[in-house]
Scaffold this motif. Structure first.
Motif, PDB file in Angstrom:
ATOM      1  N   CYS A  18       0.850  -1.191   0.000  1.00  0.00           N
ATOM      2  CA  CYS A  18       0.000   0.000   0.000  1.00  0.00           C
ATOM      3  C   CYS A  18       0.888   1.245   0.000  1.00  0.00           C
ATOM      4  CB  CYS A  18      -0.961   0.012   1.184  1.00  0.00           C
ATOM      5  SG  CYS A  18      -0.230   0.303   2.812  1.00  0.00           S
ATOM      6  N   ARG A  19       0.328   2.348  -0.475  1.00  0.00           N
ATOM      7  CA  ARG A  19       1.068   3.606  -0.559  1.00  0.00           C
ATOM      8  C   ARG A  19       1.122   4.311   0.783  1.00  0.00           C
ATOM      9  NH1 ARG A  19      -0.393   8.808  -1.420  1.00  0.00           N
ATOM     10  NH2 ARG A  19      -2.552   8.220  -1.657  1.00  0.00           N
ATOM     11  N   ASN A  20       0.004   4.213   1.530  1.00  0.00           N
ATOM     12  CA  ASN A  20      -0.111   4.956   2.771  1.00  0.00           C
ATOM     13  C   ASN A  20      -0.971   4.147   3.741  1.00  0.00           C
ATOM     14  OD1 ASN A  20      -1.725   6.790   4.590  1.00  0.00           O
ATOM     15  ND2 ASN A  20      -0.264   8.274   3.788  1.00  0.00           N
ATOM     16  N   ALA A  21      -0.393   3.753   4.851  1.00  0.00           N
ATOM     17  CA  ALA A  21      -1.095   2.889   5.803  1.00  0.00           C
ATOM     18  C   ALA A  21      -2.357   3.535   6.361  1.00  0.00           C
ATOM     19  CB  ALA A  21      -0.162   2.480   6.944  1.00  0.00           C
ATOM     20  N   GLU A  22      -2.337   4.814   6.643  1.00  0.00           N
ATOM     21  CA  GLU A  22      -3.517   5.475   7.205  1.00  0.00           C
ATOM     22  C   GLU A  22      -4.633   5.581   6.163  1.00  0.00           C
ATOM     23  OE1 GLU A  22      -6.529   7.212   9.273  1.00  0.00           O
ATOM     24  OE2 GLU A  22      -4.839   6.013   9.982  1.00  0.00           O
ATOM     25  N   GLU A  23      -4.297   5.920   4.949  1.00  0.00           N
ATOM     26  CA  GLU A  23      -5.285   5.967   3.869  1.00  0.00           C
ATOM     27  C   GLU A  23      -5.927   4.579   3.673  1.00  0.00           C
ATOM     28  OE1 GLU A  23      -4.882   7.775  -0.501  1.00  0.00           O
ATOM     29  OE2 GLU A  23      -3.631   5.989  -0.224  1.00  0.00           O
ATOM     30  N   THR A  24      -5.098   3.564   3.730  1.00  0.00           N
ATOM     31  CA  THR A  24      -5.575   2.187   3.587  1.00  0.00           C
ATOM     32  C   THR A  24      -6.431   1.802   4.779  1.00  0.00           C
ATOM     33  OG1 THR A  24      -3.662   1.635   2.223  1.00  0.00           O
ATOM     34  CG2 THR A  24      -4.808  -0.204   3.276  1.00  0.00           C
ATOM     35  N   ARG A  25      -6.019   2.183   5.988  1.00  0.00           N
ATOM     36  CA  ARG A  25      -6.816   1.909   7.189  1.00  0.00           C
ATOM     37  C   ARG A  25      -8.198   2.537   7.074  1.00  0.00           C
ATOM     38  NH1 ARG A  25      -9.620   3.897  10.586  1.00  0.00           N
ATOM     39  NH2 ARG A  25      -8.977   5.969   9.981  1.00  0.00           N
ATOM     40  N   HIS A  26      -8.237   3.786   6.650  1.00  0.00           N
ATOM     41  CA  HIS A  26      -9.520   4.488   6.513  1.00  0.00           C
ATOM     42  C   HIS A  26     -10.459   3.710   5.581  1.00  0.00           C
ATOM     43  CE1 HIS A  26     -12.559   7.524   5.847  1.00  0.00           C
ATOM     44  NE2 HIS A  26     -12.285   7.499   4.549  1.00  0.00           N
ATOM     45  N   PHE A  27      -9.944   3.276   4.446  1.00  0.00           N
ATOM     46  CA  PHE A  27     -10.778   2.567   3.485  1.00  0.00           C
ATOM     47  C   PHE A  27     -11.295   1.249   4.053  1.00  0.00           C
ATOM     48  CE2 PHE A  27     -11.427  -0.486   0.063  1.00  0.00           C
ATOM     49  CZ  PHE A  27     -12.301   0.206  -0.757  1.00  0.00           C
ATOM     50  N   TYR A  28     -10.400   0.414   4.549  1.00  0.00           N
ATOM     51  CA  TYR A  28     -10.799  -0.916   5.002  1.00  0.00           C
ATOM     52  C   TYR A  28     -11.569  -0.911   6.322  1.00  0.00           C
ATOM     53  CZ  TYR A  28      -8.564  -3.025   1.074  1.00  0.00           C
ATOM     54  OH  TYR A  28      -8.256  -3.383  -0.219  1.00  0.00           O
ATOM     55  N   GLU A  29     -11.190  -0.029   7.234  1.00  0.00           N
ATOM     56  CA  GLU A  29     -11.863  -0.019   8.538  1.00  0.00           C
ATOM     57  C   GLU A  29     -13.104   0.869   8.527  1.00  0.00           C
ATOM     58  OE1 GLU A  29     -10.359  -0.415  12.999  1.00  0.00           O
ATOM     59  OE2 GLU A  29      -9.619   1.420  12.028  1.00  0.00           O
ATOM     60  N   ASP A  30     -12.961   2.096   8.076  1.00  0.00           N
ATOM     61  CA  ASP A  30     -14.069   3.048   8.161  1.00  0.00           C
ATOM     62  C   ASP A  30     -15.122   2.846   7.080  1.00  0.00           C
ATOM     63  OD1 ASP A  30     -12.666   4.138  10.281  1.00  0.00           O
ATOM     64  OD2 ASP A  30     -11.887   5.829   9.123  1.00  0.00           O
ATOM     65  N   ILE A  31     -14.730   2.410   5.890  1.00  0.00           N
ATOM     66  CA  ILE A  31     -15.691   2.253   4.798  1.00  0.00           C
ATOM     67  C   ILE A  31     -16.175   0.809   4.683  1.00  0.00           C
ATOM     68  CG2 ILE A  31     -16.059   2.486   2.307  1.00  0.00           C
ATOM     69  CD1 ILE A  31     -14.085   4.864   2.382  1.00  0.00           C
ATOM     70  N   LEU A  32     -15.246  -0.158   4.616  1.00  0.00           N
ATOM     71  CA  LEU A  32     -15.663  -1.562   4.497  1.00  0.00           C
ATOM     72  C   LEU A  32     -16.029  -2.201   5.827  1.00  0.00           C
ATOM     73  CD1 LEU A  32     -13.394  -3.204   1.772  1.00  0.00           C
ATOM     74  CD2 LEU A  32     -15.762  -2.443   1.594  1.00  0.00           C
ATOM     75  N   GLY A  33     -15.593  -1.633   6.932  1.00  0.00           N
ATOM     76  CA  GLY A  33     -15.952  -2.162   8.250  1.00  0.00           C
ATOM     77  C   GLY A  33     -15.076  -3.305   8.728  1.00  0.00           C
TER      78      GLY A  33
END
Length: 180
Positions: A18-33
């Motif tokens: 991944c390019r950015n761990a926080e950006e990836t965290r936001h997508f997988y945790e906050d959007i996909l749950g």
């Protein structure tokens, strides 16, 4: 039919860059749950000893398996193979119901994420979309019952045996088009 014993129980994790761990965290945790359940930072790769600082982050699925990412701290994103069509390499994850699939589609679209589908594959329905790293994802809801899946499994080897004939036909077609 394969008679080799199968010791594989389930998916532990599948890892991407991944390019950015926080950006990836936001997508997988906050959007996909998918909850972030583990983060590792190393300066040396444990398996090789090579110096290469990275964060390794893990998002858990309901069955306990994880989707993981390596942030190599260089702001470089995952790069798919340019010789492979974008629809080929993807990660498909199950959802429990058609309603879950519809809710996920609406949630992704509400976050500005382009979603393809719901696509009826005859034995499952699915949606397709890309994560912020350019990784193609699929959420799938199994529509076929155990009897239909058993029929498909019983026919799988015979069906695959047609591969060489299909390959020869495709090669001949491409050769014919190239000579035009």
């Amino acid at each position: 039919m394969n008679t080799t014993p199968n010791p594989v129980q389930s998916l532990h994790h599948f890892a991407y860059r991944c390019r950015n761990a926080e950006e990836t965290r936001h997508f997988y945790e906050d959007i996909l749950g998918m909850p972030l359940v583990h983060t590792v930072y190393h300066e040396h790769v444990p398996s090789t000893g090579e110096y290469h600082p990275y964060f390794h982050i893990f998002f858990q699925m309901q069955d306990g398996g994880c989707l993981a990412f390596f942030d190599l701290l260089d702001d470089t994103e995952y790069t798919p193979d340019p010789k492979t069509p974008a629809w080929v390499n993807h990660l498909a994850m199950n959802v429990a119901s058609r309603e879950d699939l519809s809710v996920a589609k609406a949630r992704l679209e509400a976050h500005g994420i382009e979603v393809l589908g719901i696509v009826d594959h005859k034995i499952f329905d699915s949606i397709y979309f890309f994560d912020p790293n350019g990784i193609r994802l699929e959420l799938a809801y199994q529509t076929a019952g155990a009897e239909k899946l058993a029929e498909l499994a019983a026919d799988a080897h015979a069906s695959l045996a047609l591969r060489d004939a299909k390959f020869a036909a495709r090669r001949a077609k491409l050769a014919g088009e190239a000579s035009l």
